[in-house]
Design a protein around this motif. Sequence first.
Motif, mmCIF file in Angstrom:
data_model
loop_
_atom_site.group_PDB
_atom_site.id
_atom_site.type_symbol
_atom_site.label_atom_id
_atom_site.label_comp_id
_atom_site.label_asym_id
_atom_site.label_seq_id
_atom_site.Cartn_x
_atom_site.Cartn_y
_atom_site.Cartn_z
ATOM 1 N N GLU B 454 -40.431 -90.159 19.107
ATOM 2 C CA GLU B 454 -39.902 -91.648 19.298
ATOM 3 C C GLU B 454 -38.675 -91.494 20.026
ATOM 4 O OE1 GLU B 454 -40.615 -89.906 16.590
ATOM 5 O OE2 GLU B 454 -39.053 -90.449 14.873
ATOM 6 N N ASP B 455 -37.883 -90.221 20.406
ATOM 7 C CA ASP B 455 -36.702 -90.000 20.861
ATOM 8 C C ASP B 455 -36.846 -89.499 22.312
ATOM 9 O OD1 ASP B 455 -35.732 -90.752 18.785
ATOM 10 O OD2 ASP B 455 -34.715 -88.949 18.216
ATOM 11 N N LEU B 456 -38.237 -89.407 22.608
ATOM 12 C CA LEU B 456 -38.516 -88.451 23.990
ATOM 13 C C LEU B 456 -37.956 -89.184 25.185
ATOM 14 C CD1 LEU B 456 -41.947 -86.807 24.072
ATOM 15 C CD2 LEU B 456 -39.657 -85.905 24.667
ATOM 16 N N ASP B 457 -38.040 -90.621 25.076
ATOM 17 C CA ASP B 457 -37.339 -91.424 26.503
ATOM 18 C C ASP B 457 -36.049 -91.385 26.378
ATOM 19 O OD1 ASP B 457 -36.901 -92.716 23.916
ATOM 20 O OD2 ASP B 457 -37.477 -94.593 24.581
ATOM 21 N N GLU B 491 -47.560 -78.448 28.651
ATOM 22 C CA GLU B 491 -47.075 -79.539 29.550
ATOM 23 C C GLU B 491 -45.505 -79.598 28.728
ATOM 24 O OE1 GLU B 491 -48.164 -83.891 30.783
ATOM 25 O OE2 GLU B 491 -49.649 -82.555 30.213
ATOM 26 N N THR B 492 -45.329 -80.070 27.559
ATOM 27 C CA THR B 492 -44.283 -80.078 26.872
ATOM 28 C C THR B 492 -43.471 -79.252 26.897
ATOM 29 O OG1 THR B 492 -45.479 -81.695 25.289
ATOM 30 C CG2 THR B 492 -43.193 -81.332 24.765
ATOM 31 N N GLN B 493 -44.027 -77.830 26.803
ATOM 32 C CA GLN B 493 -43.297 -76.466 26.824
ATOM 33 C C GLN B 493 -42.559 -76.237 28.289
ATOM 34 O OE1 GLN B 493 -42.669 -74.408 23.805
ATOM 35 N NE2 GLN B 493 -41.018 -74.374 25.266
ATOM 36 N N SER B 494 -43.506 -76.596 29.152
ATOM 37 C CA SER B 494 -42.982 -76.570 30.629
ATOM 38 C C SER B 494 -41.845 -77.523 30.811
ATOM 39 C CB SER B 494 -44.063 -76.957 31.573
ATOM 40 O OG SER B 494 -45.302 -75.715 31.662
ATOM 41 N N LYS B 495 -42.019 -78.660 30.493
ATOM 42 C CA LYS B 495 -40.853 -79.711 30.761
ATOM 43 C C LYS B 495 -39.778 -79.147 30.084
ATOM 44 C CE LYS B 495 -43.210 -84.032 30.854
ATOM 45 N NZ LYS B 495 -43.988 -85.047 30.192
ATOM 46 N N MET B 496 -39.804 -78.768 28.799
ATOM 47 C CA MET B 496 -38.596 -78.309 28.044
ATOM 48 C C MET B 496 -38.059 -77.043 28.893
ATOM 49 S SD MET B 496 -36.801 -78.871 25.296
ATOM 50 C CE MET B 496 -38.106 -80.068 24.833
ATOM 51 N N PHE B 497 -38.793 -76.172 29.268
ATOM 52 C CA PHE B 497 -38.285 -74.896 29.949
ATOM 53 C C PHE B 497 -37.431 -75.469 31.362
ATOM 54 C CE2 PHE B 497 -41.465 -71.792 28.194
ATOM 55 C CZ PHE B 497 -40.676 -71.265 27.174
ATOM 56 N N ASP B 498 -38.190 -76.462 32.057
ATOM 57 C CA ASP B 498 -37.637 -77.088 33.091
ATOM 58 C C ASP B 498 -36.265 -77.711 32.703
ATOM 59 O OD1 ASP B 498 -37.447 -78.112 35.791
ATOM 60 O OD2 ASP B 498 -38.211 -79.939 35.215
ATOM 61 N N TYR B 499 -36.243 -78.326 31.443
ATOM 62 C CA TYR B 499 -35.241 -79.356 31.032
ATOM 63 C C TYR B 499 -33.920 -78.307 30.821
ATOM 64 C CZ TYR B 499 -31.989 -82.295 29.263
ATOM 65 O OH TYR B 499 -30.803 -83.045 29.232
ATOM 66 N N LEU B 500 -34.266 -77.175 30.598
ATOM 67 C CA LEU B 500 -33.302 -76.139 29.959
ATOM 68 C C LEU B 500 -32.793 -75.334 31.035
ATOM 69 C CD1 LEU B 500 -34.651 -75.135 26.599
ATOM 70 C CD2 LEU B 500 -32.690 -76.433 26.776
ATOM 71 N N ALA B 509 -42.067 -65.604 33.492
ATOM 72 C CA ALA B 509 -41.673 -64.032 33.719
ATOM 73 C C ALA B 509 -41.275 -63.950 32.192
ATOM 74 C CB ALA B 509 -40.505 -63.575 34.438
ATOM 75 N N GLN B 510 -40.602 -64.908 31.481
ATOM 76 C CA GLN B 510 -40.381 -64.742 30.241
ATOM 77 C C GLN B 510 -41.378 -64.829 29.188
ATOM 78 O OE1 GLN B 510 -37.428 -62.837 29.266
ATOM 79 N NE2 GLN B 510 -37.028 -62.814 31.600
ATOM 80 N N PHE B 511 -41.862 -66.171 29.375
ATOM 81 C CA PHE B 511 -42.755 -66.595 28.288
ATOM 82 C C PHE B 511 -44.195 -67.135 28.901
ATOM 83 C CE2 PHE B 511 -38.220 -67.766 27.149
ATOM 84 C CZ PHE B 511 -38.073 -67.112 26.043
ATOM 85 N N GLY B 512 -44.516 -66.358 30.143
ATOM 86 C CA GLY B 512 -45.971 -66.704 30.588
ATOM 87 C C GLY B 512 -46.986 -66.459 29.653
ATOM 88 N N PHE B 513 -46.789 -65.477 28.856
ATOM 89 C CA PHE B 513 -47.903 -65.267 27.694
ATOM 90 C C PHE B 513 -47.960 -66.238 26.832
ATOM 91 C CE2 PHE B 513 -45.085 -64.188 24.301
ATOM 92 C CZ PHE B 513 -43.762 -63.732 24.981
ATOM 93 N N LEU B 514 -47.060 -67.000 26.509
ATOM 94 C CA LEU B 514 -47.179 -68.068 25.440
ATOM 95 C C LEU B 514 -47.543 -69.513 26.204
ATOM 96 C CD1 LEU B 514 -46.054 -68.596 22.464
ATOM 97 C CD2 LEU B 514 -44.006 -69.902 23.410
ATOM 98 N N MET B 515 -47.000 -69.510 27.330
ATOM 99 C CA MET B 515 -47.740 -70.813 28.240
ATOM 100 C C MET B 515 -49.235 -70.643 28.406
ATOM 101 S SD MET B 515 -44.752 -72.130 29.409
ATOM 102 C CE MET B 515 -44.676 -72.542 31.301
ATOM 103 N N ASP B 516 -49.502 -69.461 28.438
ATOM 104 C CA ASP B 516 -51.088 -69.057 28.887
ATOM 105 C C ASP B 516 -51.657 -69.282 27.700
ATOM 106 O OD1 ASP B 516 -50.570 -68.425 31.512
ATOM 107 O OD2 ASP B 516 -50.917 -66.033 31.091
ATOM 108 N N ALA B 517 -51.182 -68.805 26.199
ATOM 109 C CA ALA B 517 -51.616 -69.219 25.009
ATOM 110 C C ALA B 517 -51.932 -70.641 24.722
ATOM 111 C CB ALA B 517 -50.846 -68.305 24.080
ATOM 112 N N PHE B 518 -50.983 -71.146 25.290
ATOM 113 C CA PHE B 518 -51.089 -72.760 24.710
ATOM 114 C C PHE B 518 -52.252 -73.386 25.639
ATOM 115 C CE2 PHE B 518 -46.492 -73.550 23.408
ATOM 116 C CZ PHE B 518 -46.713 -72.998 22.458
ATOM 117 N N GLU B 519 -52.594 -72.915 26.605
ATOM 118 C CA GLU B 519 -53.819 -73.332 27.462
ATOM 119 C C GLU B 519 -55.129 -72.967 26.740
ATOM 120 O OE1 GLU B 519 -53.128 -74.256 31.766
ATOM 121 O OE2 GLU B 519 -52.960 -71.867 31.384
#
Lengths: 585, 585
Positions: B454-457, B491-500, B509-519
């Motif tokens: 509910e706070d995402l916007d 998707e959300t994780q990518s957005k968060m990395f982008d935002y940060l 390079a850092q979290f590719g394995f985690l992003m892969d895992a999320f797929e």
Amino acid sequence: MYRTHDNNTLNLKNLGEKVKLSGWAQTIRDKGFIIWIDIRDRYGMTQLVFDAERTPEAVVKKAREIGREYVIQIEGEVIERESKNKNISTGEIEILVEDLKILNASKTPPFTIEDETDGGEDLRMKYRYLDLRRSPVKNKLLFRSKVSMAIRNYLSQKDFVDVETPYLIKSTPEGARDFVVPSRMNEGQFYALPQSPQTFKQLLMVGGLDKYFQIVKCFRDEDLRADRQPEFTQIDCEMSFVDQEEILETFEDLTKHLLKEINGVEIEKFPRMTYADAMRKYGNDKPDIRFGMEFGELNEVTQHKEFKVFNEAELVVGIAISGGASYSRKEIDKLIDWVRRPQVGAKGMVYVKCNDDGSFKSSVDKFYDQDDLKAWAEKTGAQPGDLIAVLSGDVNETRAQLSALRMEMATRLGLRKADEFAPLWVVDFPLLEWDEDSKRFHAMHHPFTSPKTEDLDKLKSNPGEVRANAYDLVLNGNEIGGGSIRIHDKETQSKMFDYLGFSEEEARAQFGFLMDAFEYGAPPHGGIAFGLDRLVAILGGQESIRDFIAFPKNNSGRDIMIDAPAQLSTDQLKELNIEVKLSLD
Amino acid sequence: MYRTHDNNTLNLKNLGEKVKLSGWAQTIRDKGFIIWIDIRDRYGMTQLVFDAERTPEAVVKKAREIGREYVIQIEGEVIERESKNKNISTGEIEILVEDLKILNASKTPPFTIEDETDGGEDLRMKYRYLDLRRSPVKNKLLFRSKVSMAIRNYLSQKDFVDVETPYLIKSTPEGARDFVVPSRMNEGQFYALPQSPQTFKQLLMVGGLDKYFQIVKCFRDEDLRADRQPEFTQIDCEMSFVDQEEILETFEDLTKHLLKEINGVEIEKFPRMTYADAMRKYGNDKPDIRFGMEFGELNEVTQHKEFKVFNEAELVVGIAISGGASYSRKEIDKLIDWVRRPQVGAKGMVYVKCNDDGSFKSSVDKFYDQDDLKAWAEKTGAQPGDLIAVLSGDVNETRAQLSALRMEMATRLGLRKADEFAPLWVVDFPLLEWDEDSKRFHAMHHPFTSPKTEDLDKLKSNPGEVRANAYDLVLNGNEIGGGSIRIHDKETQSKMFDYLGFSEEEARAQFGFLMDAFEYGAPPHGGIAFGLDRLVAILGGQESIRDFIAFPKNNSGRDIMIDAPAQLSTDQLKELNIEVKLSLD
């Protein structure tokens, strides 16, 4: 709430209940009017049914979006299944789905998530998180957790106190190579990661903790052989006011407890064997005694003839291979090739066929008659129908070669049964070991191991014969634990450091704290450490430790899933006051 | 055999028995004809008596060689004691010694081995193995072991599986500094020691383990504040298919279980408070609610007068200090000095004495009348006899200052009782935190924490107000645990990395394995981690964690007992392909 039950729980008793389940789509069978999907979680599998006549149309439609490994959540009613599956606990029911949520989609996995997968080792390691979903891998981790808890509960009940010792300690030149950790706050200085908490557990004894244990990660920067990991787990234990006998009893009881609790196997009493006997009978300090094939030393019964190879050999030694008399010439040649492989290293092999009629046929009939060969058969325990394989040469080398042949033949003959457990204490290890490279004696275990008092006078005259109060626990041919009664007085410890070639300054710099501690009333003490990875694998009836480790490293010490180790940023290096100097080759 | 009993076991039931005991000489009283020695071990103490009339002369003679902390072994008979000591379990008997062995001598220890020692912190740490012999220190380690076992047993019974995650992982720039480990086999590359097994536990959830726990060492290379250690122990937990409510319930139950099992305290239900409320009411995200002293915000009731300090302040806020109306002028001045110390940082303090007759006397009587001050008393809950302390200024700074004062006064007033337990869930933490240095928002917990849908916007418009599904468990003013529901879609994780502020390459390079895992079908999941050192200290009723750690490091990250970290040899550095570059200052 994502679920009311896990996927291993529902059965005929739940008929008619409305339930909510979550999990992964394992198999999808779309028969047009009916879609079946097996939903899987850690606990088990439940069959879902989407029935065009009874499931809302939108739900059926959405079900068609589901692919393998999709994460889904459903609501539905427990109904009786037509074709029952007696192999799984939910096999008599299925869930008539009324509502469906796709919690997460999945790309097609790079290998099948089945007990028998099509994925190779490298692929499985790269996608270890998918590999973990496969029952054989998952079950090994659950098994490990269960074994750990059984160990902890047993030792706690026996008054052992679980103490965490530090991971950032000091590098010592003795033993294997340390992994080191640069300290930013202490410029130019490094911590080391422990190869074992050896000195700390001894200090805990000096501190009066009396009985200590810890299940702890240890680190060794060694060139990795197959099935070795740079980080491994040890069950580390130490006791005060005990002699060797009390330690053997205590940890024999622990091991018995595990074999009973985990494997349902009861073993009365563990046999014991001296190191000298183990080497003589099996050519190995961790003999697999699930089977016989004891060595027969043949020097005495071979020296009286003109066979130079044997007459000049330090050791002539053979084993009886069951049923080997029927081997063809070709099979025997292959066996000779096998012992001559560089990994084994024998120069050749003499053999004797023990015929069913009691006669013998050997590869050295030119030198030895039937009576001679009969004596060999007696020494090796060979029966009619067996093949006697004989190697000769330097004592240590020949024993190692024949031991390799013994293990190989036992494997071929199916004598190494995974569900059979043959523990053995090997005791009276030598204190010292000759090192060809440095041309001096090193501590066989570590420099804190106490020598047997009665052997102390040989330390100068015949150092290799001094025995230590050291022991190994061997299970099915693997060393699963090893330990010793420690030196607990400063004088003996100083002498030992001196003997091992430490200068006074070196000893002081490395182990000053321990020598100091020994001046303030150190109690007699000793202990043992078990390799948990190996122990768990053997109790689980497996040869390889790798699948009992959640995220193992490969043979180059790399974690290929997270791609570690990796380069650091220049900023990080600068902050640590270190520079990377690559070698030129 | 060194002993038939430990030193806490024998009593009148054993009268006449011949026993063997071992331990340390605690106290020695030589009365000429009779010598009494108290022999100590981990379990307790037993009194030995050497009686010239009944003990062999040689034994009495040898007893005179014994000094404090000597390790001795005796044989003798259990006899009734004349002057009984009701405080110890062996206090009704003593051992008439018949034989004595000195197992090890001891130099005079550098400090007394008593509950109250004369040794300072540094000396105790240098000789930690002697410090451990003191009951208060030893008992803390035994207590820790007991708490660990209680946690393990509870979680195992609840189907949590204990999985060991790797220690040699990959360095990530996010968060605190990593300790790194050069890899010899992978030239120029480094492992990092984990700050927490965060990504691994998430991968275990992707792998279907469902419920995971581990009691695990974690490492942070931070400049050490008092009572922080570079290596610390975490109870790390993660669950799949759960929402925040189920996690709070699960770990509230664990904590209740511990409080009951360990402390005999039963607590019905843990209160919950939002982060916003905690900050407003206590100026702190880990409020100690064993006592009240809630903040009263006074902006509304102070703005109508000409007091510029308050009118210009972003926040005017006060607390009522019980009994403070009787403070002398000098005492109040000292309190003002206290809040102005650099560690607290207030510019000044306004105060109001609430007289017993209902009148008020304040330091700002020039600006505010009795009615004004009455309103302040209402807002802060002040009673006649109390002192209202008021601070003002920037919201965050003022809250922190008043929180410091609140804690200090509670300590002085004895309101922070060690045997009272007040747990509290703090929920709805902000997702992001503004960082003045880098002038950007950072993840308050870590980049894997999920925002409230509910706070995402508000993420673009008002990032500081986006709340996370994050929670802390607070006990007696200490954060003992914290966690969150994680992001589980790529998707959300990518957005968060982008935002940060991670570039796509960096994130990869850092979290590719985690992003892969999320797929590949990541389940919804979340977890919590408890700080074991702190938890154990609080359950043990102590402020400092140090004595709950067997071998702690000092504030420079040094182990002064083993003298680590230390320099490496040039050979070692060469083998690791690194060079030390000392900075010049």
